[in-house]
Design a protein around this motif. Structure first.
Motif, PDB file in Angstrom:
ATOM      1  N   TYR A   1      39.870  44.614  42.293  1.00 11.62           N
ATOM      2  CA  TYR A   1      40.523  43.462  41.679  1.00 11.62           C
ATOM      3  C   TYR A   1      40.549  43.607  40.160  1.00 11.62           C
ATOM      4  O   TYR A   1      41.572  43.353  39.507  1.00 11.62           O
ATOM      5  CB  TYR A   1      39.766  42.190  42.087  1.00 11.62           C
ATOM      6  N   GLY A   2      39.414  44.049  39.597  1.00 16.63           N
ATOM      7  CA  GLY A   2      39.345  44.202  38.153  1.00 16.63           C
ATOM      8  C   GLY A   2      40.284  45.267  37.621  1.00 16.63           C
ATOM      9  O   GLY A   2      40.934  45.082  36.583  1.00 16.63           O
TER      10      GLY A   2
ATOM     11  N   GLY B   1      43.751  44.915  35.160  1.00 16.90           N
ATOM     12  CA  GLY B   1      44.028  46.029  34.246  1.00 16.90           C
ATOM     13  C   GLY B   1      42.847  46.445  33.391  1.00 16.90           C
ATOM     14  O   GLY B   1      43.030  46.872  32.243  1.00 16.90           O
ATOM     15  N   LEU B   2      41.633  46.368  33.930  1.00 11.39           N
ATOM     16  CA  LEU B   2      40.434  46.713  33.165  1.00 11.39           C
ATOM     17  C   LEU B   2      40.070  48.179  33.376  1.00 11.39           C
ATOM     18  O   LEU B   2      40.292  48.745  34.445  1.00 11.39           O
ATOM     19  CB  LEU B   2      39.275  45.810  33.581  1.00 11.39           C
ATOM     20  N   GLY B   3      39.472  48.796  32.347  1.00  9.69           N
ATOM     21  CA  GLY B   3      39.111  50.205  32.404  1.00  9.69           C
ATOM     22  C   GLY B   3      37.819  50.449  33.158  1.00  9.69           C
ATOM     23  O   GLY B   3      37.047  49.534  33.438  1.00  9.69           O
TER      24      GLY B   3
ATOM     25  N   PRO C   1      38.316  41.443  29.187  1.00 11.64           N
ATOM     26  CA  PRO C   1      37.047  41.786  29.841  1.00 11.64           C
ATOM     27  C   PRO C   1      36.008  40.669  29.805  1.00 11.64           C
ATOM     28  O   PRO C   1      35.195  40.563  30.716  1.00 11.64           O
ATOM     29  CB  PRO C   1      36.570  43.010  29.052  1.00 11.64           C
ATOM     30  N   VAL C   2      36.024  39.852  28.734  1.00 12.61           N
ATOM     31  CA  VAL C   2      34.983  38.832  28.603  1.00 12.61           C
ATOM     32  C   VAL C   2      34.950  37.910  29.823  1.00 12.61           C
ATOM     33  O   VAL C   2      33.880  37.598  30.358  1.00 12.61           O
ATOM     34  CB  VAL C   2      35.195  38.002  27.315  1.00 12.61           C
ATOM     35  N   TRP C   3      36.116  37.491  30.284  1.00  9.98           N
ATOM     36  CA  TRP C   3      36.158  36.579  31.424  1.00  9.98           C
ATOM     37  C   TRP C   3      35.737  37.278  32.706  1.00  9.98           C
ATOM     38  O   TRP C   3      35.145  36.665  33.610  1.00  9.98           O
ATOM     39  CB  TRP C   3      37.546  35.962  31.575  1.00  9.98           C
ATOM     40  N   PHE C   4      36.009  38.578  32.823  1.00 13.64           N
ATOM     41  CA  PHE C   4      35.547  39.332  33.989  1.00 13.64           C
ATOM     42  C   PHE C   4      34.024  39.440  33.971  1.00 13.64           C
ATOM     43  O   PHE C   4      33.371  39.380  35.019  1.00 13.64           O
ATOM     44  CB  PHE C   4      36.186  40.725  34.012  1.00 13.64           C
TER      45      PHE C   4
END
Length: 450
Positions: free
Chosen positions: A281-282, A287-289, A346-349
């Protein structure tokens, strides 16, 4: 004693329990590194790359002549390990209960898994088939060892102690996973500075998990002790499935225990699916690395320690059942929040990972301790084999629902929110279980708080 004081038998018994409990915690410390570093972080991408290197022009490998897409090889290997565990766990559990000799069986399973994990250092070039075989052996051995480990809980902790003891075990495991993951990430991210290739760094990380697993397993093997099995008819189990069927038939005599196991099967399926699909999901939806995802896994590990201990404390005040029900509400709210996470932030993830971490360890630890109250005396390993099957062998509906939802909607957000059904249904099923009556029906003393 030298000072003239005389310890009562009760004090000696309590000291003996604490001695075993401290050893018991260390098996979680030993084996959780495999789950974190090997299964969650490193082995899936690395084994897939090895299979891709061995693939033909169409992207297929051919183990034993069977065409398999390289990208599916890791998933199929995990599935095969589950099938093997399903066959072996009931057989080993029944043998442990008949003989009372759990410790040699625990040692055999743990060191089989640790050795297979250490041998993953050999996975270079195109040795995908070796990698698949080692994964199948290690994962199945881990399941068998955890079943035996869990079955010690009713024997080393009084009913009043079990929530706290189980929570501390989970906390030890998550702490070890976080500690070793930090060391692995330092080695992996700075492999050039250490004069290592990326592949060599990964292989060292994989092998180190096996060495850690084997080394710290010595502590519980030294401290835990076997109990003489109660006199009962020695039934020979000719197959894992036959023994599992016998266990389920026996459980029908304890329908309230079976009702709890059904509730656990449902909500744990949701937990396991969130764990396995959160990185998908991330990466795909948000679109997170890769580095962001690995830090999120580390955050989950650290906060799961805090969560396991905090929920263990809440259980002492409000009872395990009510605390688990509260954790299922928190899981539902966390998934609902995940649906609205903005992409590319990323902070919210990390906030989502924190929410998962805080309820993850506690909900699992308290489920284990609550189930321990519902097991008839003398059948601990046999019943915990069924529990372990619920934990590991039955968690396929969640991934199936996640995949089907994505296939039908094309949205990972819809897929992640679909998992709410497991927590809502699990809540409803658990709420209907009269746990005090279930404990008494199993033939166990009913704790003041349950």
């Amino acid at each position: 004693m030298g000072d003239g004081t005389v310890r009562s038998p009760a004090a000696d018994e309590a000291a003996g329990r604490r001695y075993e409990q401290r050893g018991w915690y260390f098996y979680d410390w030993a084996c959780s590194v495999y789950s974190t570093s090997v299964l969650t972080v490193f082995l899936g991408p690395y084994l897939t790359s090895v299979a891709e290197a061995a693939a033909d022009a169409d992207g297929f490998v051919h183990p034993f002549g069977v065409p398999v897409r390289a990208g599916s090889f890791f998933a199929y290997s995990v599935s095969l390990s589950v099938i093997l565990a399903v066959l072996v766990m009931p057989l080993v559990g029944a043998a442990a209960d008949r003989t009372g000799r759990k410790k040699p069986l625990l040692a055999a399973a743990a060191y089989t898994g640790a050795a297979a994990t250490a041998c993953m250092f050999l996975l270079d070039g195109e040795r995908y088939l070796l990698g698949g075989a080692l994964l199948v052996v290690a994962n199945a051995a881990q399941s068998v060892a955890m079943m035996l480990y869990n079955s010690y809980l009713p024997q080393i902790a009084t009913p009043q102690e079990r929530d706290a003891v189980s929570s501390r075990g989970w906390a030890f495991g998550y702490a070890a996973g976080a500690l070793v993951l930090v060391a692995n990430l330092i080695l992996y991210s700075a492999h050039d500075a250490f004069g290592l290739s990326e592949g060599m760094a990964v292989r060292i990380c994989l092998a180190s998990a096996g060495l850690w697993w084997g080394a710290f397993t010595l502590v519980p093997l030294r401290r835990l002790r076997d109990r003489r099995a109660p006199a009962r008819e020695a039934s020979s189990a000719l197959s894992g499935f036959r023994q599992l069927a016998a266990t389920v038939r026996d459980m029908r005599r304890h329908p309230l225990t079976l009702a709890f196991l059904l509730a656990y099967l449902v909500y744990n399926d949701g937990i396991q699916t969130v764990i396995s699909q959160a990185s998908v999901y991330g990466s795909k939806e948000l679109g997170l690395g890769q580095s962001t995802l690995i830090v999120a896994v580390l955050l989950v590990q650290v906060l799961a320690v805090v969560g396991a201990l905090a929920l263990g404390r809440l259980a002492r005040m409000h009872g395990a059942k009510h605390t688990i029900l509260g954790s299922l509400v928190a899981w539902t709210l966390t998934l609902a929040a995940g649906y609205f996470l903005p992409a590319g932030e990323p902070v919210w993830f990390f906030v989502l990972a924190a929410g998962i971490g805080l309820v993850l360890g506690g909900s699992q630890a308290l489920s284990r301790s609550l189930f321990s109250h519902l097991v008839p005396p003398g059948k601990e390993a046999e019943y915990f084999s069924a529990y372990e099957l619920s934990d590991r062998g039955m968690s396929w509906l969640g991934p199936l629902l996640f995949g089907l939802t994505y296939q039908l909607t094309g949205s990972y957000r819809d897929a992640i929110i679909s998992l709410v059904v497991f927590f809502v249904l699990g809540f409803a099923l658990l709420a209907r279980v009269p746990v005090r009556r279930a404990v008494a029906a199993a033939g166990n003393p009913v704790p003041e708080k349950i």
